[in-house]
Motif scaffolding. Structure first.
Motif, PDB file in Angstrom:
ATOM      1  N   ASN A  34       1.044  -1.582  -0.215  1.00 42.15           N
ATOM      2  CA  ASN A  34      -0.344   0.026  -0.058  1.00 42.15           C
ATOM      3  C   ASN A  34       1.234   1.258  -0.210  1.00 42.15           C
ATOM      4  O   ASN A  34       2.243   1.082   0.881  1.00 42.15           O
ATOM      5  CB  ASN A  34      -0.556   0.098   1.276  1.00 42.15           C
ATOM      6  CG  ASN A  34      -2.235  -1.106   1.410  1.00 42.15           C
ATOM      7  OD1 ASN A  34      -2.684  -1.624  -0.170  1.00 42.15           O
ATOM      8  ND2 ASN A  34      -2.572  -1.339   2.463  1.00 42.15           N
ATOM      9  N   TYR A  93      -6.280   6.249   3.419  1.00 43.80           N
ATOM     10  CA  TYR A  93      -5.734   6.685   1.720  1.00 43.80           C
ATOM     11  C   TYR A  93      -5.653   7.446   0.952  1.00 43.80           C
ATOM     12  O   TYR A  93      -7.372   7.639   1.205  1.00 43.80           O
ATOM     13  CB  TYR A  93      -5.013   5.417   0.958  1.00 43.80           C
ATOM     14  CG  TYR A  93      -4.382   4.315   2.718  1.00 43.80           C
ATOM     15  CD1 TYR A  93      -3.382   3.797   1.800  1.00 43.80           C
ATOM     16  CD2 TYR A  93      -5.596   3.634   3.052  1.00 43.80           C
ATOM     17  CE1 TYR A  93      -2.721   2.988   3.132  1.00 43.80           C
ATOM     18  CE2 TYR A  93      -4.365   2.253   3.876  1.00 43.80           C
ATOM     19  CZ  TYR A  93      -3.618   2.450   3.664  1.00 43.80           C
ATOM     20  OH  TYR A  93      -2.783   1.488   4.888  1.00 43.80           O
ATOM     21  N   GLU A  94      -5.647   7.966   0.692  1.00 43.05           N
ATOM     22  CA  GLU A  94      -5.889   8.720  -1.018  1.00 43.05           C
ATOM     23  C   GLU A  94      -7.386   8.174  -2.077  1.00 43.05           C
ATOM     24  O   GLU A  94      -6.582   6.331  -2.089  1.00 43.05           O
ATOM     25  CB  GLU A  94      -5.175   9.298  -2.006  1.00 43.05           C
ATOM     26  CG  GLU A  94      -4.237  10.072  -1.664  1.00 43.05           C
ATOM     27  CD  GLU A  94      -4.694  11.490  -1.574  1.00 43.05           C
ATOM     28  OE1 GLU A  94      -5.944  11.350  -1.986  1.00 43.05           O
ATOM     29  OE2 GLU A  94      -4.091  12.491  -0.830  1.00 43.05           O
ATOM     30  N   PRO A  95      -8.400   8.231  -2.330  1.00 44.48           N
ATOM     31  CA  PRO A  95      -9.322   7.569  -3.066  1.00 44.48           C
ATOM     32  C   PRO A  95      -8.549   6.979  -4.398  1.00 44.48           C
ATOM     33  O   PRO A  95      -7.770   7.931  -4.742  1.00 44.48           O
ATOM     34  CB  PRO A  95     -10.582   8.379  -3.030  1.00 44.48           C
ATOM     35  CG  PRO A  95     -10.330   9.477  -2.236  1.00 44.48           C
ATOM     36  CD  PRO A  95      -9.152   9.579  -1.797  1.00 44.48           C
ATOM     37  N   ASN A  96      -9.217   5.941  -4.727  1.00 46.58           N
ATOM     38  CA  ASN A  96      -8.559   5.487  -5.775  1.00 46.58           C
ATOM     39  C   ASN A  96      -7.109   4.663  -5.663  1.00 46.58           C
ATOM     40  O   ASN A  96      -6.719   3.718  -6.746  1.00 46.58           O
ATOM     41  CB  ASN A  96      -8.952   5.607  -7.523  1.00 46.58           C
ATOM     42  CG  ASN A  96     -10.102   6.336  -7.578  1.00 46.58           C
ATOM     43  OD1 ASN A  96     -10.879   5.737  -6.499  1.00 46.58           O
ATOM     44  ND2 ASN A  96     -10.541   7.957  -7.670  1.00 46.58           N
ATOM     45  N   GLU A  97      -6.548   4.903  -5.032  1.00 47.52           N
ATOM     46  CA  GLU A  97      -5.251   3.661  -4.373  1.00 47.52           C
ATOM     47  C   GLU A  97      -4.842   2.988  -3.677  1.00 47.52           C
ATOM     48  O   GLU A  97      -4.815   2.045  -4.070  1.00 47.52           O
ATOM     49  CB  GLU A  97      -3.735   5.419  -3.773  1.00 47.52           C
ATOM     50  CG  GLU A  97      -4.042   6.275  -4.620  1.00 47.52           C
ATOM     51  CD  GLU A  97      -2.783   7.080  -4.292  1.00 47.52           C
ATOM     52  OE1 GLU A  97      -2.405   6.804  -2.866  1.00 47.52           O
ATOM     53  OE2 GLU A  97      -2.320   8.304  -4.051  1.00 47.52           O
ATOM     54  N   LEU A  99      -8.248  -0.395  -2.082  1.00 46.02           N
ATOM     55  CA  LEU A  99      -9.777  -0.158  -2.090  1.00 46.02           C
ATOM     56  C   LEU A  99      -9.735  -1.155  -0.711  1.00 46.02           C
ATOM     57  O   LEU A  99      -9.275  -2.513  -1.082  1.00 46.02           O
ATOM     58  CB  LEU A  99     -10.311  -0.767  -3.645  1.00 46.02           C
ATOM     59  CG  LEU A  99     -10.123   0.172  -5.002  1.00 46.02           C
ATOM     60  CD1 LEU A  99     -10.747  -0.275  -5.545  1.00 46.02           C
ATOM     61  CD2 LEU A  99     -11.139   1.841  -3.777  1.00 46.02           C
ATOM     62  N   TYR A 101     -10.714   2.789   0.837  1.00 41.85           N
ATOM     63  CA  TYR A 101      -9.337   3.439   1.180  1.00 41.85           C
ATOM     64  C   TYR A 101      -9.579   4.261   2.473  1.00 41.85           C
ATOM     65  O   TYR A 101      -8.186   5.126   2.803  1.00 41.85           O
ATOM     66  CB  TYR A 101      -9.239   4.483   0.133  1.00 41.85           C
ATOM     67  CG  TYR A 101     -10.480   5.295   0.450  1.00 41.85           C
ATOM     68  CD1 TYR A 101     -10.385   7.007   1.169  1.00 41.85           C
ATOM     69  CD2 TYR A 101     -11.806   5.704  -0.495  1.00 41.85           C
ATOM     70  CE1 TYR A 101     -11.178   7.653   1.322  1.00 41.85           C
ATOM     71  CE2 TYR A 101     -12.520   6.851  -0.346  1.00 41.85           C
ATOM     72  CZ  TYR A 101     -12.697   7.814   0.520  1.00 41.85           C
ATOM     73  OH  TYR A 101     -13.793   8.469   0.706  1.00 41.85           O
ATOM     74  N   ASP A 133     -16.698  -0.099   2.514  1.00 41.25           N
ATOM     75  CA  ASP A 133     -17.367   0.049   1.865  1.00 41.25           C
ATOM     76  C   ASP A 133     -18.566  -1.349   1.167  1.00 41.25           C
ATOM     77  O   ASP A 133     -17.653  -2.350   0.497  1.00 41.25           O
ATOM     78  CB  ASP A 133     -16.695   0.772   0.744  1.00 41.25           C
ATOM     79  CG  ASP A 133     -17.974   1.262  -1.163  1.00 41.25           C
ATOM     80  OD1 ASP A 133     -19.051   1.455  -0.329  1.00 41.25           O
ATOM     81  OD2 ASP A 133     -17.966   1.439  -1.751  1.00 41.25           O
TER      82      ASP A 133
END
Length: 266
Positions: A34, A93-97, A99, A101, A133
């Motif tokens: 990650n 974490y940064e979104p889309n980096e 899942l 995040y 999510d």
């Protein structure tokens, strides 16, 4: 085995499926490295999660002759149930980096609710908020004093009704209210079996949650870039990031709000 135990046993199956899914996700995550998180609370301590119980839900329980009550260190007063936060952690974490995040948990060990009708008593306790999510609240289920599920999904969490966060700097706390708590479909089916009814439905609104957390244990690595984009100057004392991690139950994820301020050297 008492009938109430057999009727609630379906929750154990849900718990096993959830455990298997979690293990699979952990295996996939371990195979990937990650990127650095943008914020984290490594050790949540103190304060509480409370739920203002919806009148429709309490009226439904009354019509079924089911009485809710506090368990352990929980309390129910003025139409709200409160559960002390006993631990947990959150990493963002940064979104889309990565899942999902937002990863982590908010624990409420040693507290919960009892639902009683005649000789049948179901206890829901040891709640854990999972900010994944979708966002859910899991917990232990006991019937007649027997554990039928150590950890299974009980409630779904919807942050679309969330209100702006309130931060009390002097008290070192942050308060977030507005997340809608609804009954999970699997939990509704099991409770219907325990109390010999079909009145409880998945998606039924339980109430509106308020989370109060201490803001003294947040940390964040220094991002690249200028202060405006989350970066800073680490070579001197002109600018630094002072971070307060605040647990925000927003949408289907737990988000950390990071406060920045300038720090001057002496």
């Amino acid at each position: 085995m008492p009938n109430s135990v057999r009727r609630v046993i379906g929750l154990a199956t849900v718990g096993l499926v959830a455990a298997a899914t979690t293990a699979l996700g952990a295996g996939v995550a371990s195979a990937q490295e990650n990127p650095p998180p943008v914020a984290m609370i490594s050790n949540l301590t103190g304060e509480s999660t409370s739920v203002a119980l919806d009148k429709g839900f309490t009226d439904a329980l009354t019509s079924l002759d089911v009485t809710p009550g506090p368990f352990g260190s929980a309390s129910i007063a003025d139409g709200a149930a409160s559960f002390p936060i006993t631990g947990g952690n959150v990493t963002v974490y940064e979104p889309n980096e990565v899942l999902p995040y937002v990863q982590g948990r908010i624990e409420h060990m040693g507290s919960g609710l009892t639902l009683t009708k005649g000789d049948t008593e179901v206890t829901l306790d040891n709640f854990v908020i999972d900010p994944g999510d979708p966002a859910v609240l899991t917990g232990r289920v006991r019937a007649g004093g027997t554990t039928v599920a150590e950890s299974t999904t009980l409630f779904d969490l919807n942050g679309s009704t969330l209100k702006p966060i309130t931060i009390d700097g002097s008290a070192g706390t942050a308060t977030l209210t507005g997340t809608t708590v609804t009954l999970n479909a699997g939990a509704a089916e099991a409770l219907n079996g325990a109390f010999a009814t079909d009145a409880l439905k998945g998606g039924t609104t339980i109430g509106i949650a308020t989370i109060v957390v201490n803001t003294t244990s947040g940390t964040m690595p220094m991002p690249q870039g200028g202060v405006e984009t989350g970066g800073g100057n680490t070579s001197g004392t002109d600018t630094a990031l002072v971070v307060t991690g605040v647990a925000l139950l927003a949408g289907s994820a737990l988000v950390l709000v990071v406060r920045r301020r300038g720090v001057r050297g002496h």
